[in-house]
Design an enzyme around this catalytic site. Sequence first.
Site, PDB file in Angstrom:
ATOM      1  N   SER A 153      17.012   9.064  -0.554  1.00  0.00           N
ATOM      2  CA  SER A 153      15.594   9.135  -0.890  1.00  0.00           C
ATOM      3  C   SER A 153      14.798   9.086   0.396  1.00  0.00           C
ATOM      4  O   SER A 153      15.188   8.398   1.356  1.00  0.00           O
ATOM      5  CB  SER A 153      15.175   7.963  -1.790  1.00  0.00           C
ATOM      6  OG  SER A 153      13.768   7.874  -1.892  1.00  0.00           O
ATOM      7  N   TYR A 166      14.795  -0.929  -3.789  1.00  0.00           N
ATOM      8  CA  TYR A 166      15.226   0.458  -3.985  1.00  0.00           C
ATOM      9  C   TYR A 166      15.308   1.176  -2.646  1.00  0.00           C
ATOM     10  O   TYR A 166      16.300   1.857  -2.359  1.00  0.00           O
ATOM     11  CB  TYR A 166      14.249   1.179  -4.912  1.00  0.00           C
ATOM     12  CG  TYR A 166      14.497   2.672  -5.014  1.00  0.00           C
ATOM     13  CD1 TYR A 166      15.518   3.163  -5.811  1.00  0.00           C
ATOM     14  CD2 TYR A 166      13.715   3.582  -4.302  1.00  0.00           C
ATOM     15  CE1 TYR A 166      15.762   4.529  -5.901  1.00  0.00           C
ATOM     16  CE2 TYR A 166      13.951   4.946  -4.388  1.00  0.00           C
ATOM     17  CZ  TYR A 166      14.974   5.418  -5.186  1.00  0.00           C
ATOM     18  OH  TYR A 166      15.208   6.767  -5.265  1.00  0.00           O
TER      19      TYR A 166
END
Length: 272
Positions: A153, A166
């Site tokens: 990501s 995350y």
Amino acid sequence: MSLYWGRVSLMDSWLQLEGKNAVVTGAASGIGRAVALALAEAGAGVVVADRDAEAGARVAAELAGSAGAGHRFAVLDVTDPNSVRTLFDGVPIPIDILVNNAGINLPASLGDVAPRDIARTLAVNQTGMILCAQAAAAGMAAAGGGVIVNMASESGLEGSTGQSVYAASKAAVYSLTRSWAKELGPRGVRVVGVAPGPLEPTGMTGATYMAALAKARGTTADAIDRGYASAIPLGRPGTLAEVANVVVFLASPRASYVTGTVVNVSGGKSRA
């Protein structure tokens, strides 16, 4: 014409994925579904692997009319070593491609993040990725080669307010990708990563996610969307198909000298 380069035989042949076999984790929705569709369109046989049996079976059925053959659904909990072992032991064909896509994102500020959510995020986004790569790599190396594509990501590189756990879990994907590329390269296995930025809404980043992220940041979902728009040079969120197209290329023999790197697919976004 499909979203994924279309059913153009010249393009399918150029990718050289006909007859290849792929496992896509977290393939019942979002990026995973888009990747499964794109791989099938390019001629690969796809194992749709997910915890959600109903949604996963629907995706496998969608693939039936694509260029590839032998598509199937397999239930998979990436955090459970027995589930991972059962899937890879039960696939009767050599796996050429693993797309390590399964992931979760539970936004919360540092002060509010719950221990159970920390454990769950790391179990899925890190441990699950390791278990699946471990299982796939053994077969790939024995067969003389393969490709592992890890879903990272953009937040793993930049950090992200309100979703630090995350972001940290995805930062680890960069290191895993580089390390596995060094370890597995001599055995014919390439390892690459893809790091999406802000995308169109998915099952993981829909209204519930945006509300949680807005709460963690002390703002509104609309304000977050406006911030993304100003931070992306291309001026818009990405699409699932745009991420899938990069995955398919990296998984193909056309990317045969690409390993140990993570490709950013974020429209040029460069700040959290």
